[in-house]
Write an enzyme that holds these catalytic residues in place. Sequence first.
Site, PDB file in Angstrom:
ATOM      1  N   VAL A  62     -32.604   1.671 -26.570  1.00 12.39           N
ATOM      2  CA  VAL A  62     -32.547   0.631 -27.600  1.00 12.39           C
ATOM      3  C   VAL A  62     -31.307  -0.231 -27.404  1.00 12.39           C
ATOM      4  O   VAL A  62     -31.350  -1.458 -27.532  1.00 12.39           O
ATOM      5  CB  VAL A  62     -32.580   1.237 -29.010  1.00 12.39           C
ATOM      6  CG1 VAL A  62     -32.591   0.125 -30.063  1.00 12.39           C
ATOM      7  CG2 VAL A  62     -33.792   2.135 -29.194  1.00 12.39           C
ATOM      8  N   ASP A  63     -30.193   0.388 -27.063  1.00 13.35           N
ATOM      9  CA  ASP A  63     -28.975  -0.375 -26.771  1.00 13.35           C
ATOM     10  C   ASP A  63     -29.195  -1.311 -25.587  1.00 13.35           C
ATOM     11  O   ASP A  63     -28.794  -2.486 -25.623  1.00 13.35           O
ATOM     12  CB  ASP A  63     -27.817   0.571 -26.455  1.00 13.35           C
ATOM     13  CG  ASP A  63     -27.107   1.082 -27.692  1.00 13.35           C
ATOM     14  OD1 ASP A  63     -27.225   0.441 -28.749  1.00 13.35           O
ATOM     15  OD2 ASP A  63     -26.423   2.115 -27.601  1.00 13.35           O
ATOM     16  N   VAL A  64     -29.807  -0.790 -24.537  1.00 14.40           N
ATOM     17  CA  VAL A  64     -30.027  -1.613 -23.346  1.00 14.40           C
ATOM     18  C   VAL A  64     -30.952  -2.789 -23.663  1.00 14.40           C
ATOM     19  O   VAL A  64     -30.673  -3.936 -23.282  1.00 14.40           O
ATOM     20  CB  VAL A  64     -30.603  -0.757 -22.203  1.00 14.40           C
ATOM     21  CG1 VAL A  64     -30.982  -1.635 -21.015  1.00 14.40           C
ATOM     22  CG2 VAL A  64     -29.596   0.304 -21.770  1.00 14.40           C
ATOM     23  N   GLY A 123     -29.100  -5.347 -25.641  1.00 15.28           N
ATOM     24  CA  GLY A 123     -28.221  -6.139 -24.785  1.00 15.28           C
ATOM     25  C   GLY A 123     -28.980  -7.208 -24.026  1.00 15.28           C
ATOM     26  O   GLY A 123     -28.522  -8.347 -23.889  1.00 15.28           O
TER      27      GLY A 123
END
Length: 405
Positions: free
Chosen positions: A171-173, A176
């Site tokens: 989810v972070d990737v 980003g």
Amino acid sequence: MTAAGPGALAGIVVADFSRVLAAPYATMIFGDLGADVIKVERPGFGDDTRQWGPPFAGHEATYFLSVNRNKRSYTADLSDPGTHQELVELIRRADVLIENFRPGTMARHGLSYEQVRELNPRLVYCSITGFGAGEGAALPGYDLLVQAVGGLMSITGPRPGEPVKVGVAVVDVLTGLHAAIGVLAALRARDTTGRGQLVEVNLLSTLLSSMVNQSAGYTAAGAVPGILGNRHPSIAPYQVFPAADRPVVVAVGNNRQFATFCRGLGAPELAHDPRFATNPDRVAHVDALDEAVSARMTTEPADHWFTTLSALGVPCGPVNDVADAFALAADLGLSGQRTVGAGSDAVELVANPIELSDTPAAYQRRPPRLGEHTDELRAWLRKPPDTETTPPDTAAATPSSGSPS
């Protein structure tokens, strides 16, 4: 600069007020493409991920190394009046600002979008949060938490009642990546309007969008998906099967592929079984299909099926570990990793996957030590802004081979 000339984002200055993963991943992409990224870090501590290990490469956490190349580290305390004017000057000179503090943090230091937009009307200001700046502002934005409350874990796991997180902070990737797209769109709009704008991205909305067909099944048809293990809700066979030595994936997308798969499996009669005649039939009878296919695939090792089925055009492959995956990329002539830095300073990092024919990604700077570039950047910020619009390029002093490895 790359061998082909300036990077695609050469001349763009990014004030990077971010840490951990989502926003640093976005700013690394900008750095790879030629932007000058200035990473603002807390003196004495720096980015949290500097301490996130093991594993370590020497004394450096590989977590930090993974998303912080092509940046300069500038230490400044947001609450210190002595460095506040330097931060203001950095924002005045930047094209892009990215931050991922909890909502309200930048405002407390006089650095929110509303507070600096008049200072630099051309600034593209990107704010990344966990759950937006409204009712969810107080919630902490951690990837694991969002995987849980955002529904991803409800469709991931071996069987119902056993939710499992994805093996990387996906989810972070994805957030980003969406942030990078939003910033690039705002920069393109600035070419026309001459004005910057606020770009807002949050983890929860990114996950809901990124669950694509699973999310659309709910919004368009009211279907709430559940855990299917390694199966697909709408396609069969599209899953992991046991081979004689290790698991192997088969991804059959249409009836023609299924008939070819059955021939390669040595069981052409399966293609004529009325239970498996069409994809909806195969999905409806997936347990019987699983049993029939597994009985045959366990007779040979995974590499046999990879070779045999791939030669027939059937998507198939063994479940590799990460080392095997990099070896496969190398065997296929793909640039999976790069040596960044020179001599004893060199570090092996993952290559940027974007291939540009004229302005390729470059690997000019290894991930910085904490505060490594503070003095040179402070000197630049204290000069009149019209004498030097971008920071001095010192990358040549510590050249990076950026060579395939």
